[in-house]
Design an enzyme around this catalytic site. Structure first.
Site, PDB file in Angstrom:
ATOM      1  NE  ARG A 100      14.451   4.942  11.490  1.00  0.00           N
ATOM      2  CZ  ARG A 100      14.103   4.599  12.721  1.00  0.00           C
ATOM      3  NH1 ARG A 100      14.811   5.062  13.748  1.00  0.00           N
ATOM      4  NH2 ARG A 100      13.083   3.801  12.960  1.00  0.00           N
ATOM      5  N   PRO A 156       0.822  -1.209   0.000  1.00  0.00           N
ATOM      6  CG  PRO A 156      -0.782  -1.573   1.634  1.00  0.00           C
ATOM      7  CD  PRO A 156       0.530  -2.087   1.137  1.00  0.00           C
ATOM      8  CD  GLU A 157       2.210   3.725  -4.539  1.00  0.00           C
ATOM      9  OE1 GLU A 157       2.528   4.923  -4.580  1.00  0.00           O
ATOM     10  OE2 GLU A 157       2.234   2.987  -5.546  1.00  0.00           O
ATOM     11  CG  ASN A 206       6.889   0.624  -8.948  1.00  0.00           C
ATOM     12  OD1 ASN A 206       7.743   1.458  -9.236  1.00  0.00           O
ATOM     13  ND2 ASN A 206       6.808  -0.542  -9.558  1.00  0.00           N
ATOM     14  NE  ARG A 265       8.405  -2.712  -6.365  1.00  0.00           N
ATOM     15  CZ  ARG A 265       7.357  -2.127  -5.768  1.00  0.00           C
ATOM     16  NH1 ARG A 265       7.538  -1.360  -4.695  1.00  0.00           N
ATOM     17  NH2 ARG A 265       6.140  -2.300  -6.232  1.00  0.00           N
ATOM     18  CE  LYS A 296       5.331   3.176   0.316  1.00  0.00           C
ATOM     19  NZ  LYS A 296       6.084   2.213  -0.520  1.00  0.00           N
TER      20      LYS A 296
END
Length: 256
Positions: free
Chosen positions: A118, A2-3, A159, A245, A49
């Site tokens: 981060r 999931p984005e 992606n 990817r 995410k």
């Protein structure tokens, strides 16, 4: 995986737990549910995410869904959670069951701050700074397509958004991240913000123009991502491995 828009939608939905004391259980036995059982939920937040459920017990439940994770909602609550449930958070009226996440853990306030620190700016957050996103992008050593998948550069992009935003900005994913100008980097941030915000509202990623975006078939909802030909010019879409990817781009619209 999931984005970011999916996690922000989840945070909206799980916000119904805010202000309530929740019963916590881990039938799978892989989460220390006792540490938050009976605690009041103070906030549900999304950063990139990552889903963060803050409790009055001073602990944060951190969830990263990964490739297979999902939350299931039950209302009314009709029975005990299944054995494969990693974590159930429930009130008398509703239960949320977490299944197969890549990560589900308890964080202290310090751990939470370190995690968020981060991550790069999140296009879906009002506190994100476009200038900082552009700086991180243009400082990245490698192709821009890899930079967009690095959560320490911009958080929440996966992606699909990578392919569609770069296509919209006419930038090849294989170009060095330092090449786009500050103006181009700013435009890329603006496009990501627009696309991702719309995806939160729609519950899916649709980048083609349509009066009714929700009626667009899934296999025709994007301009280059997993398309045989560019939806703008008809040129065959090319693929390459960028950042680990498969990238999708139009060699005519996005010259390298």
């Amino acid at each position: 995986m999931p984005e970011g828009h999916t996690i922000h939608r989840l945070a909206r939905s799980l916000a119904e737990l805010v202000g309530h004391r929740v019963r916590a259980a881990s039938p799978q036995g892989r989460f220390p549910a006792d540490a938050v059982d009976g605690a009041r939920v103070e906030d549900v937040d999304a950063v990139g995410k990552h889903l963060l459920i803050d409790t009055a017990a001073g602990r944060t439940v951190h969830v990263h869904l990964g490739m297979r994770g999902k939350w299931l909602r039950f209302s009314p609550v009709t029975g005990a959670p299944l054995r494969q449930v990693r974590l159930r958070l429930a009130t008398p009226d509703v239960a949320w069951d977490l299944i197969a996440p890549s990560r589900c853990e308890l964080l202290t306030l310090g751990d939470r701050s370190a995690l968020v620190g981060r991550l790069g700016p999140d296009p879906l957050r009002p506190d994100a700074e476009a200038a900082e996103a552009a700086r991180r992008l243009r400082s990245f050593r490698g192709p821009v397509g890899a930079a967009l998948l690095d959560q320490g550069v911009i958080a929440g992009v996966g992606n699909v958004f990578r392919a569609e935003a770069l296509h919209a900005c006419r930038i090849a994913p294989t170009r060095a991240a330092r090449d786009p100008s500050e103006a181009d980097a700013g435009r890329l941030w603006a496009v990501l913000t627009r696309m991702m915000t719309r995806a939160v509202e729609d519950g899916r990623i649709v980048t083609v123009d349509a009066e009714d975006r929700l009626a667009v078939p899934e296999d025709r909802a994007r301009r280059v991502y997993k398309q045989d030909a560019c939806r703008d010019c008809g040129t065959p879409v090319v693929t390459a491995e960028v950042g680990g990817r498969t990238s999708y781009s139009c060699p005519l619209c996005q010259p390298s």
